[in-house]
Motif scaffolding. Sequence first.
Motif, PDB file in Angstrom:
ATOM      1  N   PHE A 165       0.859  -1.172   0.000  1.00 17.80           N
ATOM      2  CA  PHE A 165       0.000   0.000   0.000  1.00 17.80           C
ATOM      3  C   PHE A 165       0.903   1.231   0.000  1.00 17.80           C
ATOM      4  N   TYR A 166       0.508   2.234  -0.775  1.00 12.37           N
ATOM      5  CA  TYR A 166       1.340   3.405  -1.023  1.00 12.37           C
ATOM      6  C   TYR A 166       0.593   4.680  -0.658  1.00 12.37           C
ATOM      7  N   CYS A 167       1.295   5.608  -0.038  1.00  8.19           N
ATOM      8  CA  CYS A 167       0.730   6.913   0.296  1.00  8.19           C
ATOM      9  C   CYS A 167       1.170   7.922  -0.758  1.00  8.19           C
ATOM     10  N   PRO A 168       0.221   8.468  -1.537  1.00  4.96           N
ATOM     11  CA  PRO A 168       0.595   9.451  -2.559  1.00  4.96           C
ATOM     12  C   PRO A 168       1.013  10.804  -1.969  1.00  4.96           C
ATOM     13  N   ASN A 169       0.706  11.032  -0.710  1.00  8.93           N
ATOM     14  CA  ASN A 169       1.034  12.311  -0.087  1.00  8.93           C
ATOM     15  C   ASN A 169       2.479  12.352   0.408  1.00  8.93           C
ATOM     16  N   CYS A 170       2.870  11.375   1.217  1.00 12.41           N
ATOM     17  CA  CYS A 170       4.231  11.401   1.794  1.00 12.41           C
ATOM     18  C   CYS A 170       5.136  10.297   1.251  1.00 12.41           C
ATOM     19  N   LEU A 171       4.654   9.543   0.273  1.00 14.09           N
ATOM     20  CA  LEU A 171       5.425   8.518  -0.440  1.00 14.09           C
ATOM     21  C   LEU A 171       5.823   7.332   0.431  1.00 14.09           C
ATOM     22  N   THR A 172       5.082   7.088   1.505  1.00 11.22           N
ATOM     23  CA  THR A 172       5.327   5.962   2.393  1.00 11.22           C
ATOM     24  C   THR A 172       4.750   4.688   1.788  1.00 11.22           C
ATOM     25  N   GLU A 173       5.457   3.589   1.961  1.00 15.54           N
ATOM     26  CA  GLU A 173       4.948   2.274   1.553  1.00 15.54           C
ATOM     27  C   GLU A 173       4.776   1.409   2.787  1.00 15.54           C
ATOM     28  N   GLN A 174       3.703   0.653   2.810  1.00 14.54           N
ATOM     29  CA  GLN A 174       3.412  -0.279   3.892  1.00 14.54           C
ATOM     30  C   GLN A 174       3.007  -1.608   3.272  1.00 14.54           C
TER      31      GLN A 174
END
Length: 83
Positions: A65-74
């Motif tokens: 799963f990817y965060c388009p705001n802070c570019l974090t991946e989980q």
Amino acid sequence: MYVCPLCNKLGQKNYQCPTCLTSLEDCGRLMDYFDNYSPYLEIDGTKLVDGYPNDQKNHQCPHVFYCPNCLTEQVYLIDEIIF
């Protein structure tokens, strides 16, 4: 037979980024990112080398799963369902 509800479009999961609380986007199975041929390999075989020792036994599918705001991946383990 067990199947992943996300891979088979039978459901969806909504997670929030632990850093900024933005909704995370499902980017698919973790194993699909190993190399160019990974998406074409047998799922149960790739689960043996994906870094999650019990995902095959526990009928779970690791998804990125990817965060388009802070570019974090989980990576979250998605429970497979009997189909």
